[in-house]
Design a protein around this motif. Structure first.
Motif, PDB file in Angstrom:
ATOM      1  N   SER A 181      10.937   9.113  -6.615  1.00 59.17           N
ATOM      2  CA  SER A 181      12.336   9.342  -6.238  1.00 59.17           C
ATOM      3  C   SER A 181      13.079   8.049  -5.908  1.00 59.17           C
ATOM      4  O   SER A 181      14.258   8.078  -5.587  1.00 59.17           O
ATOM      5  N   SER A 182      12.372   6.901  -5.963  1.00 61.82           N
ATOM      6  CA  SER A 182      13.010   5.643  -5.583  1.00 61.82           C
ATOM      7  C   SER A 182      14.088   5.270  -6.588  1.00 61.82           C
ATOM      8  O   SER A 182      13.989   5.552  -7.777  1.00 61.82           O
ATOM      9  N   LEU A 183      15.109   4.618  -6.088  1.00 65.12           N
ATOM     10  CA  LEU A 183      16.223   4.191  -6.944  1.00 65.12           C
ATOM     11  C   LEU A 183      15.852   2.928  -7.699  1.00 65.12           C
ATOM     12  O   LEU A 183      15.125   2.069  -7.194  1.00 65.12           O
ATOM     13  N   GLU A 184      16.349   2.816  -8.889  1.00 66.02           N
ATOM     14  CA  GLU A 184      16.075   1.627  -9.692  1.00 66.02           C
ATOM     15  C   GLU A 184      16.654   0.402  -8.999  1.00 66.02           C
ATOM     16  O   GLU A 184      17.800   0.388  -8.565  1.00 66.02           O
ATOM     17  N   GLY A 185      15.827  -0.615  -8.841  1.00 68.76           N
ATOM     18  CA  GLY A 185      16.274  -1.841  -8.203  1.00 68.76           C
ATOM     19  C   GLY A 185      16.124  -1.830  -6.695  1.00 68.76           C
ATOM     20  O   GLY A 185      16.448  -2.818  -6.041  1.00 68.76           O
ATOM     21  N   GLU A 186      15.638  -0.733  -6.125  1.00 66.09           N
ATOM     22  CA  GLU A 186      15.445  -0.671  -4.671  1.00 66.09           C
ATOM     23  C   GLU A 186      14.370  -1.670  -4.254  1.00 66.09           C
ATOM     24  O   GLU A 186      13.310  -1.763  -4.880  1.00 66.09           O
ATOM     25  N   GLN A 187      14.630  -2.434  -3.187  1.00 66.28           N
ATOM     26  CA  GLN A 187      13.759  -3.543  -2.816  1.00 66.28           C
ATOM     27  C   GLN A 187      12.999  -3.325  -1.509  1.00 66.28           C
ATOM     28  O   GLN A 187      12.187  -4.171  -1.123  1.00 66.28           O
ATOM     29  N   SER A 188      13.246  -2.226  -0.806  1.00 68.41           N
ATOM     30  CA  SER A 188      12.539  -1.980   0.453  1.00 68.41           C
ATOM     31  C   SER A 188      12.328  -0.478   0.638  1.00 68.41           C
ATOM     32  O   SER A 188      13.094   0.341   0.111  1.00 68.41           O
ATOM     33  N   PHE A 189      11.280  -0.174   1.434  1.00 68.87           N
ATOM     34  CA  PHE A 189      10.900   1.224   1.621  1.00 68.87           C
ATOM     35  C   PHE A 189      10.405   1.449   3.044  1.00 68.87           C
ATOM     36  O   PHE A 189       9.724   0.590   3.615  1.00 68.87           O
ATOM     37  N   ARG A 190      10.740   2.602   3.623  1.00 72.18           N
ATOM     38  CA  ARG A 190      10.270   2.946   4.973  1.00 72.18           C
ATOM     39  C   ARG A 190       8.778   3.276   4.960  1.00 72.18           C
ATOM     40  O   ARG A 190       8.068   3.013   5.928  1.00 72.18           O
ATOM     41  N   THR A 191       8.326   3.870   3.885  1.00 72.53           N
ATOM     42  CA  THR A 191       6.910   4.226   3.744  1.00 72.53           C
ATOM     43  C   THR A 191       6.393   3.636   2.439  1.00 72.53           C
ATOM     44  O   THR A 191       7.049   3.740   1.405  1.00 72.53           O
ATOM     45  N   ILE A 192       5.231   3.007   2.502  1.00 73.74           N
ATOM     46  CA  ILE A 192       4.638   2.447   1.287  1.00 73.74           C
ATOM     47  C   ILE A 192       3.311   3.157   0.993  1.00 73.74           C
ATOM     48  O   ILE A 192       2.576   3.550   1.913  1.00 73.74           O
ATOM     49  N   ASN A 193       3.034   3.331  -0.286  1.00 74.40           N
ATOM     50  CA  ASN A 193       1.779   3.908  -0.739  1.00 74.40           C
ATOM     51  C   ASN A 193       1.034   2.849  -1.541  1.00 74.40           C
ATOM     52  O   ASN A 193       1.517   2.379  -2.565  1.00 74.40           O
ATOM     53  N   MET A 194      -0.148   2.476  -1.045  1.00 69.68           N
ATOM     54  CA  MET A 194      -0.900   1.388  -1.648  1.00 69.68           C
ATOM     55  C   MET A 194      -2.189   1.916  -2.279  1.00 69.68           C
ATOM     56  O   MET A 194      -2.913   2.724  -1.674  1.00 69.68           O
ATOM     57  N   LEU A 195      -2.477   1.437  -3.493  1.00 69.48           N
ATOM     58  CA  LEU A 195      -3.699   1.802  -4.210  1.00 69.48           C
ATOM     59  C   LEU A 195      -4.653   0.614  -4.199  1.00 69.48           C
ATOM     60  O   LEU A 195      -4.263  -0.518  -4.541  1.00 69.48           O
ATOM     61  N   LEU A 196      -5.903   0.832  -3.813  1.00 65.31           N
ATOM     62  CA  LEU A 196      -6.888  -0.248  -3.770  1.00 65.31           C
ATOM     63  C   LEU A 196      -7.474  -0.475  -5.160  1.00 65.31           C
ATOM     64  O   LEU A 196      -7.765   0.484  -5.894  1.00 65.31           O
ATOM     65  N   ASP A 197      -7.683  -1.744  -5.510  1.00 64.53           N
ATOM     66  CA  ASP A 197      -8.315  -2.061  -6.789  1.00 64.53           C
ATOM     67  C   ASP A 197      -9.780  -1.617  -6.796  1.00 64.53           C
ATOM     68  O   ASP A 197     -10.299  -1.153  -7.812  1.00 64.53           O
ATOM     69  N   LYS A 198     -10.439  -1.745  -5.633  1.00 62.15           N
ATOM     70  CA  LYS A 198     -11.820  -1.303  -5.494  1.00 62.15           C
ATOM     71  C   LYS A 198     -11.933  -0.411  -4.255  1.00 62.15           C
ATOM     72  O   LYS A 198     -11.369  -0.739  -3.203  1.00 62.15           O
ATOM     73  N   PRO A 199     -12.660   0.683  -4.347  1.00 58.92           N
ATOM     74  CA  PRO A 199     -12.846   1.545  -3.164  1.00 58.92           C
ATOM     75  C   PRO A 199     -13.507   0.789  -2.021  1.00 58.92           C
ATOM     76  O   PRO A 199     -14.360  -0.075  -2.244  1.00 58.92           O
ATOM     77  N   PHE A 200     -13.111   1.107  -0.820  1.00 61.45           N
ATOM     78  CA  PHE A 200     -13.666   0.465   0.373  1.00 61.45           C
ATOM     79  C   PHE A 200     -14.619   1.470   1.040  1.00 61.45           C
ATOM     80  O   PHE A 200     -14.190   2.482   1.582  1.00 61.45           O
ATOM     81  N   PRO A 201     -15.945   1.222   1.018  1.00 64.21           N
ATOM     82  CA  PRO A 201     -16.896   2.207   1.554  1.00 64.21           C
ATOM     83  C   PRO A 201     -16.892   2.253   3.076  1.00 64.21           C
ATOM     84  O   PRO A 201     -16.744   1.224   3.746  1.00 64.21           O
TER      85      PRO A 201
END
Length: 272
Positions: free
Chosen positions: A91-111
């Motif tokens: 739902s983010s707007l094109e060109g939006e540069q900041s966010f109240r909530t961020i969702n981060m994906l890890l490159d490698k799982p952290f056990p």
């Protein structure tokens, strides 16, 4: 003198006196019983109804409201996080540069190990999350296979409901109990309101629940903690009250969360 009439007058007088004395006796007895009830301490009333609690926290000498601002995470700062990438909301707007909530994906799982799990979570937060040292483990959500970490201020928890995330990190796990992604929100520019006064005691917070009929017979206050809470989160600027958070286990073993304003003594909110 008519002795018969005189005798009748005396009998009637004594009957009136007896009725008067009886009324005075019962009135005094009722007042005495009421006074005894009134003099019962909160500890005695709780004990009489089978309501128990564990060791209570120490009194808080200085208590105050705090204000805070919801942080806006920028694309530039999340790009600096190594071993992970941001997942922008659809739902983010094109060109939006900041966010109240961020969702981060890890490159490698952290056990996560089966032992000392919380210390490992603390390590992950410090090493991988923006200002991760401001968060600590709160609870595990088995239904969503996630771990909830919550923000602190001066070593005091900033309480939140399950639906209102204003200073929280949610760690998402896979079937192997490894962290694969996380969601973050954060409060910044936290300031104390200048007026300070003593907070009500933890026992007074329990009494507030009792007087408002939130404590049923044979229930137990299993945990009580002092921190900050807002029951009406705003879009940006937040005002958080000093608060006692109480977890109560009912007779049927169901647990409920309560929040009591540590200055006013008002019950702020009941959540499932």
């Amino acid at each position: 003198m008519d002795w018969s009439k005189t005798k009748t007058i005396f009998i009637l007088a004594f009957l009136v006196l007896d009725v008067y004395l009886a009324m005075e006796f019962f009135e005094l007895r009722d007042k005495s019983d009421y006074a005894i009830i009134q003099e019962a301490t909160i500890e005695e009333r709780l004990e009489a109804e089978g309501i128990v609690y564990n060791d209570l926290p120490e009194d808080i000498n200085k208590s105050f409201y705090i204000t805070a601002k919801s942080k806006d995470f920028t694309i530039e700062e999340v790009a600096k996080l190594e071993g992970q990438r941001v997942e922008l909301p659809k739902s983010s707007l094109e060109g939006e540069q900041s966010f109240r909530t961020i969702n981060m994906l890890l490159d490698k799982p952290f056990p996560l190990p089966d032992v000392n799990t919380q210390s490992k979570i603390t390590q992950f937060l410090k090493d991988n999350v923006i200002s991760g040292d401001q968060y600590h483990y709160w609870y595990t959500d088995d239904q969503k296979n996630s771990i909830i970490c919550i923000q602190n201020y001066n070593n005091r928890t900033i309480f939140q409901t399950k639906n209102d995330h204003i200073g929280m990190v949610i760690l998402y796990l896979n079937e192997d109990n490894e962290i694969i992604s996380y969601e973050q929100s954060m409060l910044e520019e936290i300031k104390e309101v200048e007026e300070k006064e003593s907070a009500i005691t933890a026992l007074k917070a329990i009494e507030a629940l009792y007087k408002n009929n939130y404590l049923t017979p044979n229930s137990e206050v299993v945990d009580i903690e002092y921190g900050y809470y807002t029951h009406t989160p705003l879009s940006n600027q937040q005002i958080l009250a000093p608060t006692w958070h109480l977890i109560v286990e009912k007779e049927d073993k169901e647990k409920e969360d309560y929040y009591v304003n540590a200055l006013e003594g008002d019950v702020l909110q009941l959540t499932e």
